[in-house]
Design a protein around this motif. Structure first.
Motif, PDB file in Angstrom:
ATOM      1  N   ARG A  13      52.470  20.221  54.034  1.00  0.00           N
ATOM      2  CA  ARG A  13      52.634  20.233  53.205  1.00  0.00           C
ATOM      3  C   ARG A  13      51.056  20.483  51.783  1.00  0.00           C
ATOM      4  N   LYS A  14      49.704  20.482  53.564  1.00  0.00           N
ATOM      5  CA  LYS A  14      48.839  21.083  52.997  1.00  0.00           C
ATOM      6  C   LYS A  14      48.505  22.934  53.101  1.00  0.00           C
ATOM      7  N   VAL A  15      48.378  23.146  52.418  1.00  0.00           N
ATOM      8  CA  VAL A  15      47.578  24.280  52.550  1.00  0.00           C
ATOM      9  C   VAL A  15      46.147  24.796  52.458  1.00  0.00           C
ATOM     10  N   ASP A  16      45.496  25.568  52.756  1.00  0.00           N
ATOM     11  CA  ASP A  16      44.171  25.620  52.075  1.00  0.00           C
ATOM     12  C   ASP A  16      44.142  27.125  51.359  1.00  0.00           C
ATOM     13  N   VAL A  17      44.387  27.362  50.134  1.00  0.00           N
ATOM     14  CA  VAL A  17      43.499  27.959  48.889  1.00  0.00           C
ATOM     15  C   VAL A  17      42.801  29.070  49.273  1.00  0.00           C
ATOM     16  N   THR A  18      42.570  30.255  49.365  1.00  0.00           N
ATOM     17  CA  THR A  18      41.376  31.383  49.211  1.00  0.00           C
ATOM     18  C   THR A  18      41.842  32.051  48.157  1.00  0.00           C
ATOM     19  N   GLY A  19      40.829  32.698  47.964  1.00  0.00           N
ATOM     20  CA  GLY A  19      41.035  34.393  47.188  1.00  0.00           C
ATOM     21  C   GLY A  19      39.249  34.846  46.780  1.00  0.00           C
ATOM     22  N   THR A  20      39.071  35.991  45.865  1.00  0.00           N
ATOM     23  CA  THR A  20      38.476  36.507  45.737  1.00  0.00           C
ATOM     24  C   THR A  20      37.776  36.926  44.384  1.00  0.00           C
ATOM     25  N   VAL A  21      36.978  37.285  44.312  1.00  0.00           N
ATOM     26  CA  VAL A  21      36.457  37.908  43.148  1.00  0.00           C
ATOM     27  C   VAL A  21      35.244  38.516  43.070  1.00  0.00           C
ATOM     28  N   THR A  22      35.506  40.173  42.448  1.00  0.00           N
ATOM     29  CA  THR A  22      35.255  41.023  42.776  1.00  0.00           C
ATOM     30  C   THR A  22      34.414  42.060  41.040  1.00  0.00           C
TER      31      THR A  22
END
Length: 274
Positions: free
Chosen positions: A61-70
């Motif tokens: 049930r677990k995920v890693d949430v990732t992202g970017t801010v540019t």
């Protein structure tokens, strides 16, 4: 098709927005999930968000949430606090085909990671699940993950707010429903009794599973109950003259167990002739 008074419909409309105990009016964050906009000239920042994996199941049930801010020119934007939310969505029950929001929402704050020197942010081991005590009737399996940054922190000035979202599919195990009725032909005033059992996947406790009995097309259900620890249930309802849609629906307490639906072979002899 028979019609009941308008007041009945209004009451039913209010009830359908509250039936799962979830929020009937989205928060500013959840509302943003339906108002996402693409970057436009003049935007100072661009957000992205994704999860790994993009699908969860009963045992995982677990995920890693990732992202970017540019920044607008594509260079990384460091030290930006990004608000992350999980939004469990429900299908709005709408038998009339009215032009209303097809969803209602149950948001949950996940955290506020800050972008690093490369403009990246990460929140690890996020559990994709339904954690409140509300009903899971009408729940959708694509759970939304939202990322937001508001420059001045004021949601009333959306022109300086930035938003991105993605979805995680919660793969649910099936469940089944068995039943028997005390009669298959009824008339107004009769007591219809339905006895049955919910059957959930091995290892999942059936106790607390919600069971809903519908009798009329405009109302999603007339009465409801919860299954005993062994999965058995009993429902009784007094039949009305216009009752014409007899169905059972279940809502297990676990997001990763799918509900069941069964139409009942009931004929109401009091229905007006066409």
């Amino acid at each position: 098709m028979p019609n009941r008074p308008l007041t009945t419909r209004r009451a039913a409309t209010a009830a359908l927005l509250l039936v799962a105990g979830a929020l009937s009016v989205p928060t500013a964050a959840a509302a943003g999930a339906t108002e996402a906009r693409s970057p436009v000239p003049g935007d100072a920042y661009v957000l992205t968000v994704s999860t790994n994996p993009a699908k969860t199941d009963y045992a995982n049930r677990k995920v890693d949430v990732t992202g970017t801010v540019t920044k607008a020119d594509g260079t990384p934007a460091p030290h930006i606090p990004v608000t992350l939310q999980e939004v469990v969505r429900f299908t709005t029950w709408n038998p009339w085909g009215d032009p209303i929001d097809p969803h209602y929402y149950e948001p949950r704050d996940l955290g506020k990671p800050v972008s690093d020197a490369n403009g990246k942010f990460t929140l690890r081991d996020v559990e994709i699940d339904h954690v409140s005590g509300s009903s899971l009737l009408n729940v959708e399996r694509d759970v939304q993950i939202t990322a937001q940054y508001d420059e001045d922190g004021d949601p009333d000035t959306p022109q300086d707010g930035y938003f991105a979202d993605t979805t995680v599919h919660a793969d649910a195990k099936p469940s089944t429903l068995s039943y028997k009725v005390n009669k298959t032909k009824v008339k107004a005033g009769d007591i219809l009794t339905v006895q049955g059992k919910v059957n959930l996947p091995r290892g999942v406790e059936p106790g607390g599973t919600e069971i809903f009995l519908q009798t009329y097309w405009e109302s999603q259900y007339h009465v409801k109950t919860t299954a005993e620890d062994d999965g058995f249930f009993v429902l009784s309802v007094r039949v009305a003259r216009d009752d014409n849609a007899f169905s059972l629906r279940t809502a297990p307490r676990d997001l990763y167990v799918r509900g069941a639906e069964q139409k009942l072979p009931i004929t109401n002899t009091s229905l007006p002739r066409p």
